[in-house]
Design an enzyme around this catalytic site. Sequence first.
Site, PDB file in Angstrom:
ATOM      1  N   GLU A   1      59.842  86.519   7.630  1.00  0.00           N
ATOM      2  CA  GLU A   1      61.190  86.879   7.151  1.00  0.00           C
ATOM      3  C   GLU A   1      62.106  85.676   7.080  1.00  0.00           C
ATOM      4  OE1 GLU A   1      61.880  86.322  11.383  1.00  0.00           O
ATOM      5  OE2 GLU A   1      60.249  87.206  10.229  1.00  0.00           O
TER       6      GLU A   1
ATOM      7  N   CYS B   1      55.217  87.640  15.563  1.00  0.00           N
ATOM      8  CA  CYS B   1      55.552  86.818  16.728  1.00  0.00           C
ATOM      9  C   CYS B   1      55.216  87.535  18.039  1.00  0.00           C
ATOM     10  CB  CYS B   1      57.017  86.380  16.663  1.00  0.00           C
ATOM     11  SG  CYS B   1      57.364  84.946  17.717  1.00  0.00           S
TER      12      CYS B   1
ATOM     13  N   HIS C   1      57.088  83.541  11.424  1.00  0.00           N
ATOM     14  CA  HIS C   1      58.139  84.437  10.945  1.00  0.00           C
ATOM     15  C   HIS C   1      58.171  84.503   9.412  1.00  0.00           C
ATOM     16  CE1 HIS C   1      60.342  85.307  14.724  1.00  0.00           C
ATOM     17  NE2 HIS C   1      59.765  84.184  15.104  1.00  0.00           N
TER      18      HIS C   1
END
Length: 375
Positions: free
Chosen positions: A333, A246, A331
């Site tokens: 994660e 990001c 993202h």
Amino acid sequence: MQAKLLLDDGTLFTGESFGAEGRQVGEVVFNTGITGYQEVLSDPSYCGQIVTMTYPLIGNYGITRDDFEAVRPFVHGFVVRRHEEVPSNWRAQYSLGTLLKEYGIVGISGIDTRMLTRKIRSAGTMKGIIAAGDVSVEELRAQMNATHEIHDQVSRVSTRSVYNSPGNQERVVLVDFGSKSGILRDLTRRGCDVVVVPHDTTAEQILRLRPDGVLLSNGPGDPKDVPQAVETIRKLLGVLPVFGICLGHQLFALACGADTAKLKFGHRGGNHPVKDLASGRCYITSQNHGYTVQEQSLAGTGLIVTHINNNDGTIEGLRHENHPAFSVQYHPEASPGPYDSSYLFDEFLTMVREFKAGLPKIPRQTEMQLEARGV
């Protein structure tokens, strides 16, 4: 209690207050996630923003301690169509309204969030002020005009000190520009010895920790507001493997000589399609960013586009052709349902191990430079 949301273009929304009393100024944005409002509220990348949820029912499942992405929220306001005061969820520990009151966040419900979202999509993100209580439009306009745009979001959300999450595998330095806890979880789940450092940590200080790789986290705001990070990344390229997520992706691009620009209304939500150009596969990703790397600026940087956004064609992934370094705009994660993108952490660790096998951890030339500086 009544609440108001005034936009910079003069549009006024009047609804019901939930959460804290007071007034807050911020950039009005929208998120298209159907679930995940707690993760949105606690994502440091939303620092300084008034977040509108497009899904109409928010608060249904309450708030749970284990679902926070940071120790506290940093949003400047929360906008929903309907606020559910009584959650129905065996995991819930308290309500959404209680969370907002605890951290001084003004919430407004009962407004036409579809109209607001369409306005942002048409005109772009804009400044706004959200207020609870009986206050005139003139007062709100005056306060909004007197409040300057913030440019220090990263310093507000980054850790103030170095800390370690021990592991028995590779040592990874996680540079915290506003990192979500999910990044740390994914690294520790793989056995990494993670050292988290503040956003303004220098390259020399990072190398002193003798890491095997460096991960550049997500974070809020304009990447050009943290020029010291760009210089740090530039010094690390070719010395250590680098993975950017990001904001880390944007800073990586700037360090290589590319440019970034603000998007009209950004990408925020858990359902954004991204195409892997090598395989042709489409991934459903979680995103939260208002800036993008400009493709026309990549010439001569050594950067290769690896992923694009299927909605608007913007860059979602980069890889350096000469150095062990890559990044993604989304993202990996996050898990908005599928775990499509978590493989990127495995790719990063594979790159780290290959780099260790082929080269000294820190080249001798770099060691000599560090010794000359007394590091």
